[in-house]
Design a protein around this motif. Structure first.
Motif, short mmCIF file in Angstrom:
data_model
loop_
_atom_site.label_atom_id
_atom_site.label_comp_id
_atom_site.label_asym_id
_atom_site.label_seq_id
_atom_site.Cartn_x
_atom_site.Cartn_y
_atom_site.Cartn_z
N UNK A 44 4.83 4.39 1.42
CA UNK A 44 3.51 5.01 1.51
C UNK A 44 2.65 4.33 2.59
N UNK A 45 2.73 3.02 2.64
CA UNK A 45 1.92 2.29 3.62
C UNK A 45 2.36 2.59 5.05
N UNK A 46 3.64 2.89 5.24
CA UNK A 46 4.18 3.06 6.59
C UNK A 46 3.67 4.31 7.29
N UNK A 47 3.17 5.27 6.55
CA UNK A 47 2.95 6.61 7.10
C UNK A 47 1.92 6.65 8.22
N UNK A 55 6.04 -0.59 11.66
CA UNK A 55 6.36 0.63 10.91
C UNK A 55 7.85 0.63 10.52
N UNK A 56 8.71 0.30 11.47
CA UNK A 56 10.14 0.22 11.16
C UNK A 56 10.43 -0.83 10.09
N UNK A 57 9.74 -1.96 10.19
CA UNK A 57 9.94 -3.01 9.19
C UNK A 57 9.63 -2.49 7.79
N UNK A 62 11.58 -0.73 2.64
CA UNK A 62 11.47 0.30 1.60
C UNK A 62 12.85 0.86 1.26
N UNK A 63 13.65 1.15 2.29
CA UNK A 63 14.98 1.69 2.05
C UNK A 63 15.86 0.68 1.32
N UNK A 64 15.72 -0.60 1.69
CA UNK A 64 16.51 -1.62 0.98
C UNK A 64 16.08 -1.74 -0.47
N UNK A 65 14.76 -1.61 -0.73
CA UNK A 65 14.29 -1.69 -2.12
C UNK A 65 14.90 -0.57 -2.97
#
Length: 232
Positions: A44-47, A55-57, A62-65
């Protein structure tokens, strides 16, 4: 775009079923410091992040979580075993035995359902990064509590891996935070008289001062410090 790969990020196993501990581990599936909360918060924060690297970080973590969430759910499945047995499960933690057919659901250890209220998004990169750093620290603490309460070697290996990944995420968020000095809510830090006041209301004794306030920053971990996996 997200893609699911059938192989887990890290292999999970248990030595034996343990429904009571399965209920405890639900805390990291659907609790306020759990893996789903982390994934949804960082996504959500990345958007609206404009810095491409940060942003990539956020999206990578998020994907790893989500993959951590998959590991936790798989471990809960193994711990719940194959047979309904509410009589031998701690009272108050029997939802899997009487409602979900042993399936992991998005609840914490007390059976309370996950809520988007756990997710913190401000639109200010400094504030969001500090929130994420704190979230990773709290998640590490929960994993440490869980680690101490199980002797199952397989479960401990999984927790140990996840706990150390929380440290890695924490370190990366701190590195990102150090890159954004003098931006957003970090701008003009400590330039007014009011920002330099410390009200000493616990006299006698004065232990803190803010005569020269500086924006918060973080040092990289000392590589000579003992690995946390040996300190649980």
């Amino acid at each position: 775009m997200f893609k699911h790969e059938k192989q887990l990020l890290h292999e999970v196993r248990v030595d034996a079923p343990n429904p009571n501990y399965a209920a405890m581990l639900q805390e990291q599936l659907g609790g306020p410091q759990g893996e789903l909360k982390a994934a949804m918060q960082y996504l959500s924060q990345s958007l609206r992040i404009k810095d491409a690297a940060i942003k990539d970080l956020f999206l990578d973590i998020a994907a790893e979580e989500l993959s951590h969430m998959e590991m936790i759910a798989t471990t809960i499945n193994l711990l719940n075993g194959h047979n309904l047995d509410a009589q031998n499960t701690t009272v108050g933690n029997i939802q899997a035995q009487v409602l979900t057919g042993l399936s992991p659901v998005l609840t914490n250890a007390s059976g309370q359902y996950w809520t988007a209220a756990y997710v913190n998004v401000t639109g200010d990169l400094a504030a969001d990064l500090l929130s994420n750093i704190a979230a990773e620290q709290r998640a590490k603490v929960v994993y440490e509590y869980l680690y101490r309460q199980i002797n199952d070697k397989g479960v401990r290996e999984t927790i140990d891996f996840l706990l150390n990944r929380e440290e890695a995420h924490n370190t990366m968020f701190r590195e990102a935070f150090n890159r954004i000095q003098d931006s957003g809510s970090q701008k003009d830090w400590g330039v007014t008289q009011d920002s330099k006041l410390y009200f000493d209301l616990s006299t006698p004794g004065k232990f803190f001062d803010v005569n020269n306030p500086q924006p918060p920053s973080f040092k990289n971990p000392d590589p000579n410090v003992q690995d946390s996996s040996q300190q649980h």
